[in-house]
Scaffold this motif. Structure first.
Motif, PDB file in Angstrom:
ATOM      1  N   GLY A   2     -13.820  48.910  12.285  1.00  0.00           N
ATOM      2  CA  GLY A   2     -15.074  49.654  12.226  1.00  0.00           C
ATOM      3  C   GLY A   2     -14.826  50.988  11.570  1.00  0.00           C
ATOM      4  O   GLY A   2     -13.683  51.455  11.477  1.00  0.00           O
ATOM      5  N   PHE A   3     -15.887  51.606  11.077  1.00  0.00           N
ATOM      6  CA  PHE A   3     -15.790  52.916  10.443  1.00  0.00           C
ATOM      7  C   PHE A   3     -16.103  54.009  11.459  1.00  0.00           C
ATOM      8  O   PHE A   3     -16.973  53.844  12.315  1.00  0.00           O
ATOM      9  CB  PHE A   3     -16.751  53.013   9.258  1.00  0.00           C
ATOM     10  CG  PHE A   3     -16.313  52.197   8.068  1.00  0.00           C
ATOM     11  CD1 PHE A   3     -15.523  52.758   7.080  1.00  0.00           C
ATOM     12  CD2 PHE A   3     -16.678  50.865   7.965  1.00  0.00           C
ATOM     13  CE1 PHE A   3     -15.103  52.005   5.993  1.00  0.00           C
ATOM     14  CE2 PHE A   3     -16.267  50.093   6.892  1.00  0.00           C
ATOM     15  CZ  PHE A   3     -15.474  50.665   5.901  1.00  0.00           C
ATOM     16  N   TYR A   4     -15.384  55.110  11.367  1.00  0.00           N
ATOM     17  CA  TYR A   4     -15.643  56.227  12.270  1.00  0.00           C
ATOM     18  C   TYR A   4     -17.091  56.704  12.082  1.00  0.00           C
ATOM     19  O   TYR A   4     -17.541  56.874  10.941  1.00  0.00           O
ATOM     20  CB  TYR A   4     -14.704  57.398  11.983  1.00  0.00           C
ATOM     21  CG  TYR A   4     -13.246  57.035  11.822  1.00  0.00           C
ATOM     22  CD1 TYR A   4     -12.616  56.158  12.699  1.00  0.00           C
ATOM     23  CD2 TYR A   4     -12.485  57.570  10.796  1.00  0.00           C
ATOM     24  CE1 TYR A   4     -11.275  55.831  12.551  1.00  0.00           C
ATOM     25  CE2 TYR A   4     -11.149  57.256  10.639  1.00  0.00           C
ATOM     26  CZ  TYR A   4     -10.539  56.376  11.509  1.00  0.00           C
ATOM     27  OH  TYR A   4      -9.220  56.056  11.354  1.00  0.00           O
ATOM     28  N   PRO A   5     -17.820  56.950  13.158  1.00  0.00           N
ATOM     29  CA  PRO A   5     -19.192  57.451  13.013  1.00  0.00           C
ATOM     30  C   PRO A   5     -19.243  58.857  12.426  1.00  0.00           C
ATOM     31  O   PRO A   5     -20.218  59.244  11.786  1.00  0.00           O
ATOM     32  CB  PRO A   5     -19.731  57.423  14.442  1.00  0.00           C
ATOM     33  CG  PRO A   5     -18.521  57.418  15.315  1.00  0.00           C
ATOM     34  CD  PRO A   5     -17.455  56.696  14.555  1.00  0.00           C
ATOM     35  N   ARG A   6     -18.183  59.614  12.650  1.00  0.00           N
ATOM     36  CA  ARG A   6     -18.032  60.953  12.070  1.00  0.00           C
ATOM     37  C   ARG A   6     -16.619  61.067  11.518  1.00  0.00           C
ATOM     38  O   ARG A   6     -15.759  60.250  11.856  1.00  0.00           O
ATOM     39  CB  ARG A   6     -18.258  62.033  13.134  1.00  0.00           C
ATOM     40  CG  ARG A   6     -19.633  62.064  13.746  1.00  0.00           C
ATOM     41  CD  ARG A   6     -19.724  63.219  14.753  1.00  0.00           C
ATOM     42  NE  ARG A   6     -18.817  63.017  15.874  1.00  0.00           N
ATOM     43  CZ  ARG A   6     -18.339  63.988  16.650  1.00  0.00           C
ATOM     44  NH1 ARG A   6     -18.671  65.243  16.398  1.00  0.00           N
ATOM     45  NH2 ARG A   6     -17.529  63.718  17.661  1.00  0.00           N
ATOM     46  N   PRO A   7     -16.331  62.057  10.679  1.00  0.00           N
ATOM     47  CA  PRO A   7     -14.954  62.232  10.228  1.00  0.00           C
ATOM     48  C   PRO A   7     -13.989  62.270  11.413  1.00  0.00           C
ATOM     49  O   PRO A   7     -14.272  62.907  12.438  1.00  0.00           O
ATOM     50  CB  PRO A   7     -14.994  63.581   9.494  1.00  0.00           C
ATOM     51  CG  PRO A   7     -16.392  63.673   8.975  1.00  0.00           C
ATOM     52  CD  PRO A   7     -17.246  63.036  10.039  1.00  0.00           C
ATOM     53  N   MET A   8     -12.861  61.582  11.287  1.00  0.00           N
ATOM     54  CA  MET A   8     -11.952  61.432  12.411  1.00  0.00           C
ATOM     55  C   MET A   8     -11.455  62.774  12.946  1.00  0.00           C
ATOM     56  O   MET A   8     -11.329  62.974  14.151  1.00  0.00           O
ATOM     57  CB  MET A   8     -10.755  60.576  12.022  1.00  0.00           C
ATOM     58  CG  MET A   8      -9.911  60.122  13.209  1.00  0.00           C
ATOM     59  SD  MET A   8      -8.288  59.474  12.733  1.00  0.00           S
ATOM     60  CE  MET A   8      -7.420  60.994  12.330  1.00  0.00           C
ATOM     61  N   LEU A   9     -11.161  63.724  12.054  1.00  0.00           N
ATOM     62  CA  LEU A   9     -10.647  65.019  12.503  1.00  0.00           C
ATOM     63  C   LEU A   9     -11.694  65.778  13.307  1.00  0.00           C
ATOM     64  O   LEU A   9     -11.353  66.567  14.194  1.00  0.00           O
ATOM     65  CB  LEU A   9     -10.180  65.846  11.308  1.00  0.00           C
ATOM     66  CG  LEU A   9      -8.913  65.339  10.609  1.00  0.00           C
ATOM     67  CD1 LEU A   9      -8.548  66.262   9.460  1.00  0.00           C
ATOM     68  CD2 LEU A   9      -7.747  65.197  11.586  1.00  0.00           C
ATOM     69  N   GLU A  10     -12.959  65.541  13.013  1.00  0.00           N
ATOM     70  CA  GLU A  10     -14.017  66.143  13.823  1.00  0.00           C
ATOM     71  C   GLU A  10     -14.109  65.427  15.176  1.00  0.00           C
ATOM     72  O   GLU A  10     -14.229  66.087  16.215  1.00  0.00           O
ATOM     73  CB  GLU A  10     -15.347  66.062  13.093  1.00  0.00           C
ATOM     74  CG  GLU A  10     -16.479  66.775  13.827  1.00  0.00           C
ATOM     75  CD  GLU A  10     -17.792  66.728  13.068  1.00  0.00           C
ATOM     76  OE1 GLU A  10     -18.506  67.739  13.060  1.00  0.00           O
ATOM     77  OE2 GLU A  10     -18.098  65.660  12.491  1.00  0.00           O
ATOM     78  N   GLU A  11     -14.014  64.106  15.153  1.00  0.00           N
ATOM     79  CA  GLU A  11     -14.058  63.359  16.410  1.00  0.00           C
ATOM     80  C   GLU A  11     -12.917  63.741  17.348  1.00  0.00           C
ATOM     81  O   GLU A  11     -13.079  63.787  18.562  1.00  0.00           O
ATOM     82  CB  GLU A  11     -13.988  61.856  16.124  1.00  0.00           C
ATOM     83  CG  GLU A  11     -15.268  61.254  15.586  1.00  0.00           C
ATOM     84  CD  GLU A  11     -15.220  59.748  15.645  1.00  0.00           C
ATOM     85  OE1 GLU A  11     -14.147  59.166  15.410  1.00  0.00           O
ATOM     86  OE2 GLU A  11     -16.277  59.141  15.928  1.00  0.00           O
ATOM     87  N   GLN A  12     -11.754  64.029  16.754  1.00  0.00           N
ATOM     88  CA  GLN A  12     -10.581  64.363  17.558  1.00  0.00           C
ATOM     89  C   GLN A  12     -10.529  65.847  17.940  1.00  0.00           C
ATOM     90  O   GLN A  12      -9.591  66.276  18.614  1.00  0.00           O
ATOM     91  CB  GLN A  12      -9.309  64.000  16.778  1.00  0.00           C
ATOM     92  CG  GLN A  12      -9.149  62.516  16.510  1.00  0.00           C
ATOM     93  CD  GLN A  12      -8.944  61.716  17.777  1.00  0.00           C
ATOM     94  OE1 GLN A  12      -8.229  62.129  18.675  1.00  0.00           O
ATOM     95  NE2 GLN A  12      -9.578  60.555  17.863  1.00  0.00           N
ATOM     96  N   GLY A  13     -11.515  66.617  17.532  1.00  0.00           N
ATOM     97  CA  GLY A  13     -11.563  68.026  17.900  1.00  0.00           C
ATOM     98  C   GLY A  13     -10.638  68.920  17.088  1.00  0.00           C
ATOM     99  O   GLY A  13     -10.402  70.078  17.466  1.00  0.00           O
ATOM    100  N   TRP A  14     -10.140  68.408  15.963  1.00  0.00           N
ATOM    101  CA  TRP A  14      -9.237  69.226  15.141  1.00  0.00           C
ATOM    102  C   TRP A  14     -10.002  70.325  14.406  1.00  0.00           C
ATOM    103  O   TRP A  14      -9.559  71.450  14.295  1.00  0.00           O
ATOM    104  CB  TRP A  14      -8.504  68.336  14.140  1.00  0.00           C
ATOM    105  CG  TRP A  14      -7.555  69.102  13.254  1.00  0.00           C
ATOM    106  CD1 TRP A  14      -7.788  69.536  11.984  1.00  0.00           C
ATOM    107  CD2 TRP A  14      -6.232  69.537  13.594  1.00  0.00           C
ATOM    108  NE1 TRP A  14      -6.699  70.208  11.497  1.00  0.00           N
ATOM    109  CE2 TRP A  14      -5.720  70.225  12.474  1.00  0.00           C
ATOM    110  CE3 TRP A  14      -5.428  69.413  14.728  1.00  0.00           C
ATOM    111  CZ2 TRP A  14      -4.447  70.788  12.464  1.00  0.00           C
ATOM    112  CZ3 TRP A  14      -4.165  69.964  14.718  1.00  0.00           C
ATOM    113  CH2 TRP A  14      -3.688  70.649  13.592  1.00  0.00           C
ATOM    114  N   THR A  15     -11.163  69.977  13.900  1.00  0.00           N
ATOM    115  CA  THR A  15     -11.999  70.932  13.180  1.00  0.00           C
ATOM    116  C   THR A  15     -13.438  70.427  13.213  1.00  0.00           C
ATOM    117  O   THR A  15     -13.717  69.372  13.773  1.00  0.00           O
ATOM    118  CB  THR A  15     -11.523  71.102  11.720  1.00  0.00           C
ATOM    119  OG1 THR A  15     -12.228  72.186  11.106  1.00  0.00           O
ATOM    120  CG2 THR A  15     -11.747  69.833  10.920  1.00  0.00           C
ATOM    121  N   GLU A  16     -14.347  71.191  12.627  1.00  0.00           N
ATOM    122  CA  GLU A  16     -15.748  70.798  12.572  1.00  0.00           C
ATOM    123  C   GLU A  16     -16.238  70.831  11.131  1.00  0.00           C
ATOM    124  O   GLU A  16     -15.803  71.677  10.333  1.00  0.00           O
ATOM    125  CB  GLU A  16     -16.615  71.746  13.417  1.00  0.00           C
ATOM    126  CG  GLU A  16     -16.348  71.658  14.916  1.00  0.00           C
ATOM    127  CD  GLU A  16     -17.283  72.543  15.714  1.00  0.00           C
ATOM    128  OE1 GLU A  16     -18.146  73.210  15.095  1.00  0.00           O
ATOM    129  OE2 GLU A  16     -17.162  72.566  16.953  1.00  0.00           O
TER     130      GLU A  16
END
Length: 214
Positions: free
Chosen positions: A185-199
């Motif tokens: 499946g594709f991430y619903p949002r950029p992965m780094l945003e989902e993981q809390g790395w950046t916004e």
């Protein structure tokens, strides 16, 4: 309506591919059909390039041993990057930042030396050859999303070490490891945003009028 515009359905498909493109790190194995890979590479090859220099080169990695050697280079740089991040080292190491071992296809996108033969844009913006390669990669990315395939751009490697491994000629430079293949499946949002790395920053913060605005 503009006579040159695509139909509403066609426009929606283009904008959907742009909106749903993701830098994928999680792959589901499988394979990419030969005809699909050919379409993707043709899409990349149709990218714009300054002076029609077409500075991109793509290397398809078949060898398991070569893939493992590339993965080792990525891991070396991942560790160096983690050390450079200081307080965020552990947080970075917890992220999945590549899918070299898991993707169905591994490509290397490279920049071919020789821009001196193309004067367009070179005198004032010599990096336009790199911009042209980036356009080719983006074409490939969007086409992959339209085909339902995941793609990830990996930049964690020493370019000189990778160039030696791939026996590139002097002046040629690898600029991207491209992981490509089926995904669950594709991430619903950029992965780094989902993981809390950046916004992701909104467009309004990055759009100015007439002059640069702080």
């Amino acid at each position: 309506m503009n006579a040159h515009a695509f139909s509403p359905q066609e426009r929606a498909a283009v904008y959907r591919a742009i909106a749903e493109r993701r830098d994928m790190r999680h792959f589901a194995g499988g394979s990419v059909p030969t005809e699909t890979l050919s379409r993707l590479l043709e899409a990349a090859h149709q990218a714009p390039s300054v002076g029609l220099m077409q500075p991109w080169r793509f290397i398809r990695i078949h060898s398991v041993e070569r893939r493992q050697a590339i993965r080792a280079l990525v891991e070396e740089e991942r560790q160096r990057t983690a050390e450079a991040l200081g307080p965020r080292q552990a947080e970075f190491l917890a992220l999945k930042v590549e899918g070299v071992n898991d993707c169905a296809e591994l490509l290397v996108a490279a920049l071919m030396d020789g821009r001196e033969a193309h004067v367009f844009g070179r005198r004032t913006l010599p990096e336009m050859d790199l911009a042209s390669v980036s356009c080719a990669i983006q074409n490939l990315w969007l086409a992959a999303r339209a085909e339902g395939l995941g793609m990830g751009w990996v930049s964690l490697f020493d370019p000189e070490a990778l160039a030696r491994l791939l026996q590139m000629p002097p002046g040629a430079k690898p600029v991207a490891l491209i992981c490509l293949g089926p995904v669950a499946g594709f991430y619903p949002r950029p992965m780094l945003e989902e993981q809390g790395w950046t916004e992701v920053r909104p467009l309004q913060e990055l759009l100015f009028e007439d002059t640069w605005q702080a």
